[in-house]
Design an enzyme around this catalytic site. Structure first.
Site, PDB file in Angstrom:
ATOM      1  N   ALA B  31      17.702  39.117 -75.307  1.00  0.00           N
ATOM      2  CA  ALA B  31      17.620  38.399 -73.664  1.00  0.00           C
ATOM      3  C   ALA B  31      16.067  38.991 -73.700  1.00  0.00           C
ATOM      4  CB  ALA B  31      18.398  38.693 -72.958  1.00  0.00           C
ATOM      5  N   HIS B  33      13.421  38.691 -75.062  1.00  0.00           N
ATOM      6  CA  HIS B  33      12.272  37.595 -74.938  1.00  0.00           C
ATOM      7  C   HIS B  33      12.700  36.235 -74.498  1.00  0.00           C
ATOM      8  CE1 HIS B  33      13.057  39.718 -79.222  1.00  0.00           C
ATOM      9  NE2 HIS B  33      11.385  39.767 -78.718  1.00  0.00           N
ATOM     10  N   LEU B 180      16.207  47.176 -74.488  1.00  0.00           N
ATOM     11  CA  LEU B 180      16.657  45.915 -75.878  1.00  0.00           C
ATOM     12  C   LEU B 180      15.534  45.913 -77.769  1.00  0.00           C
ATOM     13  CD1 LEU B 180      18.381  42.713 -74.329  1.00  0.00           C
ATOM     14  CD2 LEU B 180      19.392  44.971 -74.446  1.00  0.00           C
ATOM     15  N   ARG B 183      15.353  46.065 -83.573  1.00  0.00           N
ATOM     16  CA  ARG B 183      15.659  47.638 -84.259  1.00  0.00           C
ATOM     17  C   ARG B 183      17.380  48.276 -83.290  1.00  0.00           C
ATOM     18  NH1 ARG B 183      10.391  47.553 -83.988  1.00  0.00           N
ATOM     19  NH2 ARG B 183       9.007  46.969 -86.985  1.00  0.00           N
TER      20      ARG B 183
END
Lengths: 281, 281
Positions: B31, B33, B180, B183
């Site tokens: 989310a 990106h 977020l 990784r």
């Protein structure tokens, strides 16, 4: 939504502009520069020249302050040559703050001319990238007289995926063979008469290689010795591959170039000669 | 013949294109990106995204091979977010030969995250310059979660005279505050429950500074100690100036940011928090 993987295809999808041809210079223009401007016309619609004496590519012992600035005469020559746009930035335009981000070329930047001018090619690469980013040309011309510079800029442009065609312009010479250079103006009359020896000796090297000579180290040593016996102080004479200026492969058929830099009185002169068809190779 | 000295004027004279907004990613989109894609729409006419896992910015001990590749799902998310063009090059498209020319950032590239990831920011700067040269956008968005990366790319863009506006996107967080990140997928359930401590502690640092605390070294030390007491292995906690991530001036009023990187189980997590109005400063 379109999806593109190959770079040329993506570029095609985003492209909307005409063709700009760019010729960066440090000014003090002579017939060699003007030949580049004339050649540029054949490669695009709009010819853009720049004049900027780039402090970043001069070492502390180089001739930055001495380097001739002749903007008025340069403008007249460019206009007469049909150049459409001149970009003539001030130091504050191009370096509004100390330059901290550089283009770092590979090891060749510290060999040949780079051995004698630490940081020079890093400074050239960085300023030319900035000029490219500002002008955004489709093609750019650089003289073959600065052969290592042309090679560094051609490889930088390809490796950084710049959408710019790099074109090498032939060296323009005086009737006696001396390559035109702003630095020829530093020579006395006697030194000017001696100066063509550099190109004459490179032609001898070329002739020897085309006749089958393969001991390049001996040719380099003898040429440097011959210059120094006539009052020069030679930095290097080197036979290299054209593409990347690395040492030639033994027995290979790659295109060669012989490059030299030597100091005559107050001037450091460079010259080179491409050897396209080495005999017996 | 026109003559231009200021860069913006020269650019104006040569400009013919519309406005492209670019969001480079390494894929495995979440989310955070997608929020960048949505924000990009407000900054131009055409939104271009890229997906490329860039080997150049991974160290030998980094997770290049392990890094998740999810191109099919990513494409669906980008299309749903209204992205116009995706650039998804292969390694051969972007590195058809070994990369020899690099962008060399200044000393900050070896500090903070750079201290623990040698060569990382050089690799990031070089690939982003190549992507910029390919896409030639008018604006580009990068998330603030990778704060040092955003700073390096913003300063590179300005210093190399790229005609690109760099826009920072706000970090998107889970309900419990965890930033977020691709990784986060490496975390076990127990580690995932522990992970929000990183942002909570950065908020405590921010609150302390806004309340007038000026002993940043003590805050950094205590925060790292608190993390490590809960099973983390902390690389750094650092209070820095937003503009260049240098140490804050004593008594200055500059905008600050607190940054941290710490390893929790198999994942190295980074986070940061801008501190815009430090109290008493």
């Amino acid at each position: 939504m379109q999806i593109h993987s190959p770079i040329p295809e993506l570029r095609q999808a985003l492209m909307k502009r005409g063709r700009v041809v760019f010729v960066p210079t440090m000014g003090n223009l002579h017939a060699g520069h003007i030949a580049l401007m004339t050649a540029a016309r054949a490669h695009g619609d709009t010819v853009v020249a720049s004049i900027f004496v780039n402090r970043l590519q001069f070492g502390p012992s180089d001739d930055f302050d001495l380097y001739p600035r002749t903007l008025k005469e340069d403008c007249e020559k460019l206009a007469a040559a049909g150049v459409d746009v001149l970009f003539a930035p001030t130091e504050g335009d191009l370096y509004p703050e100390p330059q901290q981000y550089h283009v770092e070329p590979p090891a060749i930047q510290n060999q040949l001319d780079g051995e004698f001018r630490p940081g020079h090619f890093r400074g050239v690469a960085t300023v030319v990238l900035k000029l490219f980013n500002i002008v955004q040309p489709q093609a750019a011309l650089f003289g073959k007289k600065d052969y290592q510079q042309l090679m560094v800029l051609r490889n930088m442009t390809r490796q950084l995926a710049l959408p710019i065609e790099i074109i090498g312009g032939e060296t323009v010479r005086a009737a006696d063979g001396l390559a035109l250079s702003s630095r020829n103006g530093y020579l006395s009359a006697a030194e000017r008469a001696e100066a063509p020896r550099l190109q004459r000796l490179l032609q001898q090297v070329s002739a020897a290689i085309r006749a089958g000579e393969t001991d390049f180290a001996r040719l380099e040593r003898e040429t440097a010795g011959e210059l120094d016996r006539h009052g020069w102080k030679t930095d290097y004479v080197a036979v290299r591959r054209q593409a990347d200026l690395q040492l030639p492969d033994t027995g290979g058929k790659q295109a060669l170039v012989v490059l030299a830099a030597s100091r005559l009185g107050p001037a450091r002169l460079i010259d080179n000669l491409e050897i396209d068809a080495p005999g017996g190779r």
